[in-house]
Design a protein around this motif. Sequence first.
Motif, PDB file in Angstrom:
ATOM      1  N   ASP A 291       7.832   1.011  -9.205  1.00 52.55           N
ATOM      2  CA  ASP A 291       6.766   0.110  -8.778  1.00 52.55           C
ATOM      3  C   ASP A 291       7.182  -1.355  -9.000  1.00 52.55           C
ATOM      4  OD1 ASP A 291       4.256  -1.362  -8.892  1.00 52.55           O
ATOM      5  OD2 ASP A 291       3.296   0.591  -8.905  1.00 52.55           O
ATOM      6  N   GLU A 292       7.748  -1.619 -10.178  1.00 50.26           N
ATOM      7  CA  GLU A 292       8.171  -2.990 -10.492  1.00 50.26           C
ATOM      8  C   GLU A 292       9.318  -3.427  -9.578  1.00 50.26           C
ATOM      9  OE1 GLU A 292       6.521  -4.886 -12.356  1.00 50.26           O
ATOM     10  OE2 GLU A 292       5.239  -3.402 -13.321  1.00 50.26           O
TER      11      GLU A 292
ATOM     12  N   GLU B 283       0.813  -1.218   0.000  1.00 53.08           N
ATOM     13  CA  GLU B 283       0.000   0.000   0.000  1.00 53.08           C
ATOM     14  C   GLU B 283       0.847   1.268   0.000  1.00 53.08           C
ATOM     15  OE1 GLU B 283       0.050  -2.279   2.396  1.00 53.08           O
ATOM     16  OE2 GLU B 283      -0.076  -1.414   4.407  1.00 53.08           O
TER      17      GLU B 283
ATOM     18  N   ARG C 247       5.419   6.189  -5.656  1.00 52.66           N
ATOM     19  CA  ARG C 247       5.543   6.519  -7.077  1.00 52.66           C
ATOM     20  C   ARG C 247       5.002   7.918  -7.365  1.00 52.66           C
ATOM     21  NH1 ARG C 247       1.769   1.959  -7.583  1.00 52.66           N
ATOM     22  NH2 ARG C 247      -0.292   2.827  -7.983  1.00 52.66           N
ATOM     23  N   ALA C 248       3.996   8.366  -6.615  1.00 51.23           N
ATOM     24  CA  ALA C 248       3.500   9.735  -6.798  1.00 51.23           C
ATOM     25  C   ALA C 248       4.588  10.745  -6.433  1.00 51.23           C
ATOM     26  CB  ALA C 248       2.260   9.947  -5.946  1.00 51.23           C
TER      27      ALA C 248
ATOM     28  N   ALA D  80       7.799   6.011 -12.578  1.00 53.79           N
ATOM     29  CA  ALA D  80       6.839   5.483 -11.591  1.00 53.79           C
ATOM     30  C   ALA D  80       6.659   3.980 -11.777  1.00 53.79           C
ATOM     31  CB  ALA D  80       5.503   6.205 -11.743  1.00 53.79           C
ATOM     32  N   LEU D  81       6.491   3.563 -13.022  1.00 55.51           N
ATOM     33  CA  LEU D  81       6.269   2.138 -13.279  1.00 55.51           C
ATOM     34  C   LEU D  81       7.513   1.313 -12.938  1.00 55.51           C
ATOM     35  CD1 LEU D  81       4.480  -0.132 -14.290  1.00 55.51           C
ATOM     36  CD2 LEU D  81       5.076   0.481 -16.637  1.00 55.51           C
TER      37      LEU D  81
ATOM     38  N   CYS E 250       7.309  10.704  -9.115  1.00 58.79           N
ATOM     39  CA  CYS E 250       6.780  11.364 -10.315  1.00 58.79           C
ATOM     40  C   CYS E 250       6.905  12.879 -10.176  1.00 58.79           C
ATOM     41  CB  CYS E 250       5.302  11.015 -10.467  1.00 58.79           C
ATOM     42  SG  CYS E 250       4.946  10.107 -11.948  1.00 58.79           S
TER      43      CYS E 250
ATOM     44  N   CYS F 258       8.060  10.657 -16.591  1.00 56.95           N
ATOM     45  CA  CYS F 258       7.699  10.489 -15.170  1.00 56.95           C
ATOM     46  C   CYS F 258       6.907   9.188 -14.985  1.00 56.95           C
ATOM     47  CB  CYS F 258       6.871  11.675 -14.689  1.00 56.95           C
ATOM     48  SG  CYS F 258       7.797  13.212 -14.657  1.00 56.95           S
ATOM     49  N   GLY F 259       6.026   8.913 -15.934  1.00 56.90           N
ATOM     50  CA  GLY F 259       5.249   7.674 -15.881  1.00 56.90           C
ATOM     51  C   GLY F 259       6.146   6.448 -15.946  1.00 56.90           C
ATOM     52  N   HIS F 260       7.186   6.529 -16.777  1.00 58.47           N
ATOM     53  CA  HIS F 260       8.125   5.403 -16.894  1.00 58.47           C
ATOM     54  C   HIS F 260       8.880   5.184 -15.586  1.00 58.47           C
ATOM     55  CE1 HIS F 260       8.366   5.693 -21.576  1.00 58.47           C
ATOM     56  NE2 HIS F 260       7.189   5.303 -21.131  1.00 58.47           N
TER      57      HIS F 260
ATOM     58  N   MET G 283       3.272   1.697  -2.167  1.00 60.22           N
ATOM     59  CA  MET G 283       3.793   1.886  -3.518  1.00 60.22           C
ATOM     60  C   MET G 283       3.169   3.100  -4.201  1.00 60.22           C
ATOM     61  SD  MET G 283       4.027  -2.150  -4.370  1.00 60.22           S
ATOM     62  CE  MET G 283       4.193  -2.004  -6.109  1.00 60.22           C
ATOM     63  N   ALA G 284       1.873   3.314  -4.004  1.00 61.09           N
ATOM     64  CA  ALA G 284       1.201   4.443  -4.670  1.00 61.09           C
ATOM     65  C   ALA G 284       1.779   5.790  -4.210  1.00 61.09           C
ATOM     66  CB  ALA G 284      -0.305   4.375  -4.450  1.00 61.09           C
TER      67      ALA G 284
END
Lengths: 154, 115
Positions: free
Chosen positions: A46-47, A15, A21-22, A42-43, A25, A38-40, A17-18
């Motif tokens: 996350d991974e 929980e 990553r925010a 974050a992902l 970002c 930024c999306g890359h 992780m969100a």
Amino acid sequence: MNEPHIHMRILSRPELMAPVRAMLCELASRAGLNETECGHIALSIDEALTNIIRHGYKNDFDSHIWISVWELENPKGVRIQMDDLAPHVELEKLKGRELDDIRPGGLGVHLIHSLMDSVHFSKRPEGGMRLVVEKFHAHVAANLHAHVKHNSQA
Amino acid sequence: MSGATELVVDVEAISDGVILRPKGDVDMARSPALRTKLTAALKGNPARLVLDLSEVPYMDSSGLATLIEALQTTRKNKIKFIVCNLLPRVRSILEIARLTTVFTVVENRDEALKA
């Protein structure tokens, strides 16, 4: 290496992780990276967190993960380092599966390599694993990739 | 990116099956909730299962793994499994993982009901 702009320790809880990553970002955006970049980031983070929690800590949600972030000026980008205390993994095993092999799981490492401009796994001498990734603003990354390609063909 | 821990999944019955519409990011924390809903929907052995991702702004490989599991079950049971309304970031991860041709992906719900 200079002091990181951010250094934090989190518990190995999905929980978290969100918000992580925010935050990354937001920092990447501040460092001049565009929304896609930024999306890359974050992902990828996350991974990496998923791999640490699931495979490194075997879903022990009270272990520790250390995240350090540097804003890079020249070239513009970010460097993110993630440390854990999970058992060492042989580096050659840290490869994504073949994409033609359609099955659940095994995509995380492939995604990290696909999305980031540099990826480096290592064993920490004090125990645990370290992952250092870097992402640069698009035109810098294009030049970097061209340079690498040129050198590999030379 | 949404920050709530719980993943809400709307379930709608249609003439030949069911539409699932998750709302929020699908990551390691929330993919188990999607898996639970998909498993429940598949137990009813519908002719068609539509996954409407119009309210999923973000998905990671945990979410992809959940979709692949559902795909394997639908193939085994000859159920039509259609994914629709992909937002850019979710479409991007499917493309990077080369899964856009593995799933039946259509633009919108109307196409999903005809596919």
